[in-house]
Write a protein that holds these residues in place. Structure first.
Motif, short mmCIF file in Angstrom:
data_model
loop_
_atom_site.label_atom_id
_atom_site.label_comp_id
_atom_site.label_asym_id
_atom_site.label_seq_id
_atom_site.Cartn_x
_atom_site.Cartn_y
_atom_site.Cartn_z
N ALA A 51 0.83 -1.20 0.00
CA ALA A 51 0.00 0.00 0.00
C ALA A 51 0.87 1.26 0.00
O ALA A 51 0.56 2.24 -0.68
N LYS A 52 1.95 1.21 0.76
CA LYS A 52 2.87 2.35 0.78
C LYS A 52 3.51 2.55 -0.58
O LYS A 52 3.72 3.69 -1.03
N ALA A 53 3.79 1.44 -1.29
CA ALA A 53 4.39 1.53 -2.62
C ALA A 53 3.45 2.23 -3.60
O ALA A 53 3.89 2.97 -4.48
N TYR A 54 2.13 1.97 -3.46
CA TYR A 54 1.16 2.69 -4.30
C TYR A 54 1.31 4.19 -4.09
O TYR A 54 1.29 4.98 -5.04
N GLU A 55 1.42 4.58 -2.84
CA GLU A 55 1.48 6.00 -2.51
C GLU A 55 2.79 6.64 -2.96
O GLU A 55 2.79 7.74 -3.54
N VAL A 56 3.90 5.94 -2.70
CA VAL A 56 5.21 6.53 -2.96
C VAL A 56 5.60 6.40 -4.43
O VAL A 56 6.10 7.35 -5.05
N TYR A 57 5.39 5.21 -5.01
CA TYR A 57 5.89 4.94 -6.36
C TYR A 57 4.81 4.94 -7.44
O TYR A 57 5.13 4.98 -8.63
#
Length: 257
Positions: A51-57
């Motif tokens: 989920a963090k990867a969606y936000e960051v990348y």
């Protein structure tokens, strides 16, 4: 597809089909899939890291599905390079590896499985890969509505759902009409690389490919028509487990004439 969201074909989906269910929504500023027509989503929960990867990348690697305009590879990647379409990348490990060992090529990757997309976003972002872009949408619709004929240098379809039961064979992705459409998207000399761990499906793939006049086998009749595994395709955990159990894996590499 490495056991996550395996590619399949659904000729006549219905609105009651669970494949039309909306995936859980990623961050609001990230483009996402609205309908699933040619994939079966496997159960799986997006981890906090994904989920963090969606936000960051996500803003860097995710592209919107735009059926009213042709895909502009130079605008998407910021350069002109050979373009490879990857249909269904599972959890993205093989895709990230291939992109890392082939930095001269660009990879347009289609997958509808939310955890898998998050996993590849994390691998691409953490690994500093510049040659991956992701469309979280049905690859069949992307191909039909966004990709021009003779626009691809390669296509990868690794471990699509074999649909073991005879009554479900019609749902298999690799069928004559689909392969013909793929062949028309390839440039002359472009390649189609299929891989499966299910022998009956491998035999069907070979039969379908042999019937397509736009494609030629890179190995001819050697090894029964199946190709040695190209060096760029890594052995996945799923594949390694199968090989240890005595299961076979079949690669097919054909070129556009």
């Amino acid at each position: 597809m490495n056991g996550a969201g395996r590619a399949t074909y659904n000729p006549r989906p219905t609105m009651t089909d669970p494949r039309h269910a909306q995936p859980r929504t990623p961050p609001s500023d990230v483009p996402f899939l609205r309908q699933v027509k040619s994939y079966v989503l496997r159960a799986g929960r997006t981890t906090a890291a994904q989920a963090k990867a969606y936000e960051v990348y996500g803003p860097r690697f995710l592209l919107p599905y735009a059926p009213d305009q042709r895909f502009d590879a130079k605008a998407a990647f910021g350069r002109t390079a050979p373009l490879v379409l990857e249909i269904g990348f599972g959890m993205g490990g093989a895709t990230a590896h291939i992109a890392s060992v082939r930095p001269q090529d660009d990879f347009l990757c289609c997958e509808v499985h939310e955890p898998g997309v998050g996993a590849l976003l994390k691998l691409a972002g953490d690994g500093g890969l510049q040659n991956i872009r992701i469309l979280r949408h049905d690859a069949v619709e992307v191909m039909d509505h966004m990709l021009a004929d003779a626009s691809l240098d390669g296509v990868h379809v690794f471990f699509p759902d074999p649909w073991h039961k005879t009554k479900h064979h019609k749902r298999r992705l690799i069928q004559g009409p689909f392969v013909n459409r793929l062949a028309r998207k390839l440039k002359p000399g472009g390649y189609l690389h299929l891989a499966t761990d299910w022998q009956p499906y491998a035999e069907q793939m070979l039969e379908v490919l042999r019937a397509e006049p736009l494609l030629r086998n890179t190995v001819g009749d050697e090894h029964g028509g199946y190709a040695p595994k190209p060096d760029y395709r890594p052995l996945t955990k799923f594949e390694n487990r199968g090989l240890k159990l005595g299961h076979g894996v079949w690669d097919l590499v054909w070129r556009r004439v």
